[in-house]
Design an enzyme around this catalytic site. Structure first.
Site, PDB file in Angstrom:
ATOM      1  N   GLU A 179      35.251  34.052  40.053  1.00  0.00           N
ATOM      2  CA  GLU A 179      36.628  33.686  39.719  1.00  0.00           C
ATOM      3  C   GLU A 179      37.016  32.325  40.300  1.00  0.00           C
ATOM      4  O   GLU A 179      37.441  32.227  41.451  1.00  0.00           O
ATOM      5  CB  GLU A 179      37.611  34.750  40.246  1.00  0.00           C
ATOM      6  CG  GLU A 179      39.065  34.401  39.921  1.00  0.00           C
ATOM      7  CD  GLU A 179      40.082  35.424  40.439  1.00  0.00           C
ATOM      8  OE1 GLU A 179      39.710  36.308  41.223  1.00  0.00           O
ATOM      9  OE2 GLU A 179      41.256  35.306  40.056  1.00  0.00           O
ATOM     10  N   LYS A 221      35.745  35.245  35.568  1.00  0.00           N
ATOM     11  CA  LYS A 221      37.193  35.504  35.579  1.00  0.00           C
ATOM     12  C   LYS A 221      37.931  34.176  35.699  1.00  0.00           C
ATOM     13  O   LYS A 221      38.173  33.696  36.805  1.00  0.00           O
ATOM     14  CB  LYS A 221      37.538  36.443  36.743  1.00  0.00           C
ATOM     15  CG  LYS A 221      39.040  36.693  36.907  1.00  0.00           C
ATOM     16  CD  LYS A 221      39.308  37.925  37.744  1.00  0.00           C
ATOM     17  CE  LYS A 221      40.787  38.075  38.051  1.00  0.00           C
ATOM     18  NZ  LYS A 221      41.136  39.382  38.604  1.00  0.00           N
TER      19      LYS A 221
HETATM   20  P1  13P Z   1      46.766  38.023  38.648  1.00  0.00           P
HETATM   21  O1  13P Z   1      46.462  38.624  37.300  1.00  0.00           O
HETATM   22  O2  13P Z   1      48.051  38.503  39.234  1.00  0.00           O
HETATM   23  O3  13P Z   1      46.611  36.533  38.641  1.00  0.00           O
HETATM   24  O4  13P Z   1      45.683  38.579  39.661  1.00  0.00           O
HETATM   25  C1  13P Z   1      44.371  38.638  39.263  1.00  0.00           C
HETATM   26  C2  13P Z   1      43.502  38.413  40.423  1.00  0.00           C
HETATM   27  O5  13P Z   1      42.676  39.240  40.742  1.00  0.00           O
HETATM   28  C3  13P Z   1      43.627  37.153  41.164  1.00  0.00           C
HETATM   29  O6  13P Z   1      42.565  37.015  42.043  1.00  0.00           O
END
Ligand code: 13P
Length: 342
Positions: A179, A221
């Site tokens: 991510e 992600k």
């Molecule tokens: P949000 O969808 O609130 O951005 O959170 C997702 C997430 O796991 C951020 O690390």
């Protein structure tokens, strides 16, 4: 490493019609969410709240492929003594674990951050696997600002850490969610987000290749290509969808099984509409679904507000958002479905 097994888990995480619940708020973040609904952030309240989500039978069994947990939650038991992780498994959903340890200031780069948590990660992953986690998450944070932010330094060190984490996960037979989040906090337009996110994704995949991470055994992600929250020039749903797909096609190899977006501060319906519009475009090399935190949980948090008598209402609100996003993961969502439920 058994790549075929990693690939099987990765594909299950992005099954069309399902997506991931990011319930891995750190103690600091969940306190902020609870403050907003005037609930004290005690261990028991955090447990009760998450137990409410994981006991939402319809949402969990039909629409939620996996749940990202925080360290506290993976070791916690439900009120009746059942481990919370068992509730997730019993619903047919896959437990995952956030393994980064947050951010620290990046030396020599004022205002920029690097995600930490690599020390002892191999041992921690082993314990999480034994407990039942089959995937993990590590979040890098890249801000868009003025005066050379993000710097190439911040992009490179964060990409390097993401790849180190991903390689360690695969060695422990755990699917890494990679991510690299480019924040939507500023006043930048969609073009600037597109450019910065492209650089971040390119550097991330370069590092993943250098460190021999198997792309078939991971899930990406990312953020969407979207204007900053403070920008006066907001893009339409179609433009966000079209630009995000163009960006991902240019930067993300087809070997990656799936992409599960973060919501990043978009409203519930915006996040759903964007995911839906992207899946309507069709003919994509990877599955596209959600891995939302706020866009799945804001509604149930409000409906619950810490009161036991509101558990059913909280579960209804969660099930509704899970269903809307599940439909969006197949491009089958429409605005009027929101009205009918309201
Ligand atoms: P949000 O969808 O609130 O951005 O959170 C997702 C997430 O796991 C951020 O690390």
């Amino acid at each position: 490493m058994k790549l075929a097994d990693l690939n099987k888990v990765a594909l299950a995480m992005v099954t069309p019609g399902k997506g991931i619940l990011a319930a891995d708020e750190s103690s600091g973040t969940i306190k902020k969410r609870f403050d907003a609904i005037k609930v004290e952030s005690t261990e028991e309240n955090r447990r009760d709240y998450r137990e409410m989500l994981f006991r939402s039978q319809e949402a969990m069994s039909k629409y939620i492929s996996g749940v990202i947990l925080y360290d506290e939650t993976i070791w916690q038991n439900a009120k009746d003594g059942t481990p919370l992780i068992k509730l997730i498994e019993q619903a047919g959903s896959i437990p995952g674990i956030k393994v980064d340890e947050g951010t620290q200031a990046l030396p020599n780069c004022p205002g920029e951050l690097v995600t930490v948590g690599l020390d002892k990660l191999a041992e921690r992953l082993k314990k999480y696997y034994e407990r039942g986690a089959r995937f993990a998450k590590w979040r890098a944070v890249i801000d868009i600002g003025t005066g050379g932010i993000p710097s190439m330094t911040a992009i490179r060190v964060n990409a390097h850490a993401l790849a180190r984490y991903a390689a360690l996960c695969q060695a422990a037979q755990i699917v890494p969610i990679v991510e690299p989040e480019v924040l939507m906090d500023g006043d930048h337009d969609i073009e600037r987000c597109y450019d910065v996110t492209s650089r971040v994704l390119n550097q991330t995949f370069r590092e993943l290749r250098v460190q021999r991470v198997e792309l078939e055994g991971m899930v990406l992600k990312p953020n969407m290509a979207i204007a900053g929250k403070k920008s006066a020039k907001q893009a339409s749903v179609e433009e966000v969808a079209e630009k995000t797909i163009r960006m991902l096609k240019a930067c993300v190899p087809a070997a990656v099984p799936g992409i599960a977006f973060l919501s990043g501060g978009q409203s519930d319906e915006e996040a759903t509409a964007h995911l839906n519009a992207m899946n309507r475009i069709g003919n994509l090399p990877w599955k596209l679904t959600f891995s939302f935190g706020r866009a799945l949980q804001a509604a149930p948090q409000k409906a619950w507000s810490g009161r036991p008598e509101n558990v059913a209402a909280g579960q209804r609100a969660f099930t509704h958002r899970a269903r809307m996003n599940a439909l969006a993961s197949k491009g089958e969502w429409a605005t009027d479905m929101e009205k009918k439920a309201a």
